[in-house]
Design a protein around this motif. Structure first.
Motif, PDB file in Angstrom:
ATOM      1  N   ASP A 128     -35.546 -34.112 -37.077  1.00  0.00           N
ATOM      2  CA  ASP A 128     -34.167 -33.815 -37.490  1.00  0.00           C
ATOM      3  C   ASP A 128     -33.182 -34.096 -36.357  1.00  0.00           C
ATOM      4  O   ASP A 128     -32.051 -34.544 -36.605  1.00  0.00           O
ATOM      5  N   ILE A 156     -32.568 -37.775 -36.370  1.00  0.00           N
ATOM      6  CA  ILE A 156     -31.711 -38.115 -37.509  1.00  0.00           C
ATOM      7  C   ILE A 156     -30.259 -37.754 -37.209  1.00  0.00           C
ATOM      8  O   ILE A 156     -29.333 -38.517 -37.521  1.00  0.00           O
ATOM      9  N   GLU A 157     -30.036 -36.608 -36.576  1.00  0.00           N
ATOM     10  CA  GLU A 157     -28.683 -36.192 -36.232  1.00  0.00           C
ATOM     11  C   GLU A 157     -28.054 -37.141 -35.211  1.00  0.00           C
ATOM     12  O   GLU A 157     -26.865 -37.500 -35.326  1.00  0.00           O
ATOM     13  N   ARG A 164     -27.061 -40.160 -37.011  1.00  0.00           N
ATOM     14  CA  ARG A 164     -25.851 -39.910 -37.796  1.00  0.00           C
ATOM     15  C   ARG A 164     -24.606 -39.993 -36.926  1.00  0.00           C
ATOM     16  O   ARG A 164     -23.590 -40.603 -37.304  1.00  0.00           O
ATOM     17  N   ARG A 165     -24.678 -39.405 -35.744  1.00  0.00           N
ATOM     18  CA  ARG A 165     -23.524 -39.451 -34.840  1.00  0.00           C
ATOM     19  C   ARG A 165     -23.224 -40.878 -34.396  1.00  0.00           C
ATOM     20  O   ARG A 165     -22.062 -41.270 -34.268  1.00  0.00           O
ATOM     21  N   ARG A 197     -23.719 -43.545 -36.099  1.00  0.00           N
ATOM     22  CA  ARG A 197     -23.046 -44.195 -37.216  1.00  0.00           C
ATOM     23  C   ARG A 197     -21.573 -43.815 -37.255  1.00  0.00           C
ATOM     24  O   ARG A 197     -20.697 -44.668 -37.455  1.00  0.00           O
ATOM     25  N   GLU A 198     -21.287 -42.525 -37.079  1.00  0.00           N
ATOM     26  CA  GLU A 198     -19.902 -42.067 -37.092  1.00  0.00           C
ATOM     27  C   GLU A 198     -19.084 -42.709 -35.982  1.00  0.00           C
ATOM     28  O   GLU A 198     -17.883 -42.960 -36.141  1.00  0.00           O
ATOM     29  N   HIS A 209     -29.997 -50.003 -39.801  1.00  0.00           N
ATOM     30  CA  HIS A 209     -28.543 -50.099 -39.624  1.00  0.00           C
ATOM     31  C   HIS A 209     -28.176 -50.625 -38.247  1.00  0.00           C
ATOM     32  O   HIS A 209     -27.226 -51.391 -38.095  1.00  0.00           O
TER      33      HIS A 209
END
Length: 307
Positions: A34, A37-38, A41-42, A44-45, A139
């Protein structure tokens, strides 16, 4: 020009892959997964296009090396722990242009570095495990940098990190994340005791040392940590002699860095070793290279024994 958008110190424990599979260890490393994954995610942001991984599982005996092949795909089995990672599929795009740029600027800063784009060399699991969870949809592009450096100065690794940041900010058209992939203490449990230490640190000394280091990172005591890094790498059994950490701190500004670590996955034990996922805010740095007086704490620490 370009942007260094995120810097992290990350785990790559092979039990993360084991955690996916049916059996008694299933789900046991979900917190570490996790965390990856976090961080993905950051990234990507933040608009990151390429993840540059300082990989403490890529052993090199001369120079620094960059694996910047156009594409990575295959099945990976760990030669160290084939009962943990066996036939793990991987695939992600590479970034040859950025890899060659990173190598060029490192050489300009006096750190001899070779970029390999026309290569059949696959990344090691210090890169492949993070890519599995941060980049499952491909990605991001990925670049792997050798960080198990057997005859190298930590000082040079810090300068390599600095030079790579300058390459991104001054010459690259895009956003990049640097990920130091390696543990804190890395003293594996003695043979025959691995199950007993599956979720523990090898000794109270190493656990106490690691936790104080994490506290230093959280309070931003970088002057102390940079000074103690060479000795910590040896006495704390640092993975890859902590060259990934030196690269990371070089990129952040070495002992002048003023940021504080944010812990994404709290410190945990794995087969005797100390692990975590953490990110570090990227703050402005001066336009000059890492001052010799600050980097000199790492001078003279060469050809460490592999512990």
């Amino acid at each position: 020009m370009g942007k260094l958008a995120l810097v992290g110190k990350i785990t790559h424990v092979p039990s993360m892959y084991l955690s996916e599979l049916p059996g008694e260890r299933q789900g046991s490393r979900q917190d570490a997964i996790d965390g990856h994954i976090e961080i993905g995610r950051r990234c990507r942001e933040l608009g990151v296009d390429t993840l540059v991984v300082f990989d403490t599982h890529w052993l090199v005996n001369a120079n620094y090396h960059i694996n910047c092949a156009p594409h990575f795909k295959g099945l990976y089995t760990s030669n160290e722990l084939p009962h943990f990672i066996s036939n793990m599929p991987f695939e992600c795009p590479g970034n040859p242009a950025l890899g060659k740029l990173l190598g060029q600027v490192c050489n300009e800063y006096g750190v001899e570095t070779l970029a390999h784009d026309a290569t059949t060399l696959d990344p090691e699991y210090g890169t492949l495990v993070p890519m599995r969870y941060m980049n499952a949809d491909q990605h991001f592009k990925a670049i792997s940098v050798s960080a198990l450096c057997t005859v190298h100065y930590l000082n040079d690794s810090a300068r390599l990190g600095w030079a790579m940041r300058k390459a991104v900010e001054e010459h690259y058209d895009g956003s990049v994340a640097f990920l130091a992939s390696g543990s804190l203490s890395h003293r594996f449990a003695q043979n025959g005791l691995a199950p007993e230490f599956a979720f523990k640190i090898w000794s109270p000394f190493l656990e106490t040392l690691d936790k104080e280091v994490v506290a230093m990172w959280q309070r931003g005591d970088w002057a102390t940590f940079c000074e103690m890094l060479p000795e910590y790498a040896v006495k704390g059994h640092g993975e890859g002699m902590m060259h990934d950490t030196a690269m990371m701190l070089g990129a952040l500004g070495w002992s002048e860095y003023e940021g504080r670590a944010e812990i994404i996955t709290p410190y945990f034990g794995a087969s005797g070793t100390g692990q975590l996922n953490a990110v570090f805010p990227v703050t402005p740095v001066s336009g000059k290279a890492i001052p010799a007086a600050q980097a000199s704490a790492a001078d003279g620490y060469r050809a460490f024994p592999r512990l």
